[in-house]
Structure formats: structure tokens, C-alpha cells
Scaffold this motif. Sequence first.
Motif, short mmCIF file in Angstrom:
data_model
loop_
_atom_site.label_atom_id
_atom_site.label_comp_id
_atom_site.label_asym_id
_atom_site.label_seq_id
_atom_site.Cartn_x
_atom_site.Cartn_y
_atom_site.Cartn_z
N ARG A 170 46.04 53.70 34.69
CA ARG A 170 46.18 52.30 35.10
C ARG A 170 44.89 51.53 34.86
O ARG A 170 44.92 50.35 34.52
CB ARG A 170 46.63 52.22 36.56
N PRO A 175 45.06 47.63 30.91
CA PRO A 175 44.82 46.27 30.40
C PRO A 175 44.18 46.26 29.00
O PRO A 175 44.56 45.46 28.15
CB PRO A 175 43.87 45.66 31.45
N THR A 176 43.23 47.16 28.78
CA THR A 176 42.57 47.24 27.47
C THR A 176 43.56 47.65 26.39
O THR A 176 43.65 47.03 25.32
CB THR A 176 41.42 48.26 27.54
N GLU A 225 46.16 44.88 25.81
CA GLU A 225 45.58 43.69 25.17
C GLU A 225 45.42 43.93 23.67
O GLU A 225 45.77 43.07 22.85
CB GLU A 225 44.22 43.35 25.81
N ARG A 256 38.00 46.55 28.84
CA ARG A 256 38.00 45.74 30.07
C ARG A 256 37.55 46.53 31.30
O ARG A 256 36.88 46.00 32.18
CB ARG A 256 39.40 45.16 30.31
N SER A 257 37.95 47.79 31.38
CA SER A 257 37.57 48.59 32.54
C SER A 257 36.07 48.90 32.50
O SER A 257 35.35 48.79 33.50
CB SER A 257 38.42 49.86 32.54
#
Length: 400
Positions: free
Chosen positions: A41, A45-46, A49, A172-173
Motif C-alpha cells: 500500500r 501511489p508511485t 502514478e 512518492r513513498s
Amino acid sequence: MSSHFRTLDDLSDISGKTALVRVDLNLPMQDGLVTDDTRVRASAPTILELADKGAKVLLLAHFGRPKGDRVSTMSLSLVVGAVERVLGKEVMFVPEIAGPVAAQAIGILRPGDIAILENTRFWKGEEKNDPDLVKAVAAIGDFYVNDAFSAAHRAHATTEGLAHALPAYAGRSMQAELEALDKALGSPVKPVAALVGGAKVSSKLDVLKHLVTQVDHLIIGGGMANTFLAAKGVDVGKSLCEHDLTGTANEILTAADASGCTVHLPYEVVVSKEFAANPASLRTCNVHEVAADEMILDVGPAAVEGLADVLKCCRTLVWNGPMGAFEMEPFDAATVALAKTAAALTQEGSLISVAGGGDTVAALNHAGVVQDFSYISTAGGAFLEWMEGRELPGVAALSS
Ligand code: ADP
Ligand code: MG
């Protein structure tokens, strides 16, 4: 730690390009099933995206310690289902990380498709950061994204080497982690407090030595406080205590003085004759009143109030290590109370709170404050090395 690194914002048209994305898929498993998908999780997002922008996304990760051999129980094919569930998309599995078979499989991918490559540690060159392996893996991609802060303390082929072989970006993380850590110790709003607890001084010597030069207040709790108390001549009875390290503890206290760092040690403690839940021998006393057959297992409530007042005067908090033997009630009380204070101050906007460490995350979960801290790192070893003030090779490679 300076934060000059490229992020996904610096990527222009990537449609049809192949992204090599280092993630953390070292997932806890039981009977062949993934029991916790937090790490997936974190990088979703990375991955999404990049896929949304039309890249072919190749995920690189290690799993367990196969030590350079193909070990079927450590194949990343085992986590494909869990990754698909988190991403809500089909994910292909490629049993290689380089070479013609990988190239052929990747040739089938369309823009926006996602594939997991095999466990990077099946190749001996991974942990050796072997230039030949780096070159071979780099050959199948157009650019590299590192989204695995938890592996950034290792200079391995897919955590460090690739960043030099291809245009490299923080995912992003990774970006969120680096920005949070920078706010905590890189360029923090002062005054800064560090709260360090846990079992032993010996496991966190370098952390303590670094922190006294960086922070205004150092709060020491947990078992390690006993070693500092012993160094100051307190009789800690049967408590966990590294008596051979009292000299080192005194050196740390002297270094703190020289740097203008105020060290807070518990003056009141919760003790018991046995390590059990709610024992009959439980009592709270001044540190000078611990009996020879008693153990210090938590910081006392009055001392906790004093420490809460310290937090109220600070603008930044970095926390590693529980204040007591929190796994057993009521020795979780100091940890829970201070976690709640830090969480409330964070929600009021007066404190930036960053925490990390295996047992620390468990303790903060237990206190129910995980959502209320500014940032909680699940990175373990990498988080501790960062607290020691070390440059992490995987991060440095993104900055150069
Ligand atoms: P982290 O994993 O967050 O870095 P540590 O592993 O250093 O934290 O420390 C956690 C352990 O410290 C816990 O198992 C806890 O029970 C233990 N501990 C904390 N306070 C005491 C104490 N007073 N006596 C014995 N053990 C303690
Ligand atoms: Mg631990």
C-alpha cells in the motif's frame, strides 16, 4: 540530510517508457499467504502514478535471504496476488531481472502495464552491487525510481547501483519519508526533543551519541534509562541494565552537556519483583527507592507528566523506542500517555512528530495514535541508521 533529489514531478513524457521501480515487497507471510500488505500500500501511489502516465512499470524487490540462489519458497511470484489486490490491476510475473527472457516478457507489456520481476537476491550480484548486474538490469529500463526507503541503508545493485546507471527519481513513498525525516532532524523547527527508549543502550549507542549533538531535549526511557541511572550511582536492583556501559553512558551525558542538550532521565519508576501482567509486587517509587529484588519496568506517572510538559515546550519530536515494557500491562502506561500527549500536540498544530522502529510502531499502534502523528516510519534498520546521522547509500545515490 539534505533533500535535493528528483521526484516523479521531474519526469516528463514517460508514455511507453520502461520504469524500473525498487519497492519493498518483503511481505510477512504465513502458510504461503501474505498476512500484511502495508508495504504494498505504501508504494501503490508511485506504481499507479507511473502506470497512469503510460509507463511500463517493472517492480524490483528482494524477499527473504536466499543468498544468491533461486529458492522457490522465496520467489516473488508468491506475492503477485497480494499486489494485484492492492493495486486493483492485473500484474504480470517475470522470473528474471535481466537478459533475453526478461526483455521478451517486457516486450509483451503495453503502456500502463505492471510486472513484478523475480527476487533480486536470487542473483549474487545484488548484495555485492556488482557493476555487471547493474548494467544488465539497467539495460531493460529507461529510468529508475526508488520507492523503498526501508532498503536504502544497503548499497545493493537495485537499491544504489541502478541510480547511477539510469536517470533516478524518488518515488512518492520515498519522497514522503525523506521530507518527514528532514523536518524531524534535517532542518527542524526548534526546540527539538528526542525520545529514546527500548531495551538496551548497546543497540542504540550511535543513535544517542548523534542525538545529543542535534536536539535540545533528550528524553531517555525504557530499559536503557537504567544504565544511565546506574551511571549516576542509582541502585537499579534487578532491572535490565548494562553495567559495563555506565562509562559510556557518562560520556554521552558529558557530550550532551557540552552541546547544550538537556537529558531527562526518569526520577520516578514503576517496579515489580516479577515480569508479569499486573503483578502483586507492583509499585511506584522514586528511583532511589528501588529494592534489590525489584525491576524497573516503566516510567512513573508523575515523571511522565513532567516529560509531557517538556513535549509541550517543543516544536519537533523524534521518537524511537518504548518507554517501558509495553507488551505487558500496566507497563505500557508511560508509553501510551506520552504517545497520546504527542498525538494531541500534533493535532493542535504545535508539534511535528516523527517516530520509527519495529517495537515503537507496535507500541504506537497499541496506543491508537498512528493516524495522529506527523509521520511514522516503518523502515526499521534504515530509520535507525538515519537516526545515527548516517548517510544512506540509496538516498545519497538519488541526490547526486
Ligand atoms: P525498537 O524496535 O522500536 O527500536 P527496541 O527493540 O529497542 O525498540 O526496544 C523494545 C523493547 O524494549 C520492548 O520489547 C520492551 O519490552 C523493552 N523494554 C522497554 N523498557 C524496558 C524495561 N524497563 N525493562 C526491560 N525491557 C524494556
Ligand atoms: Mg525492536
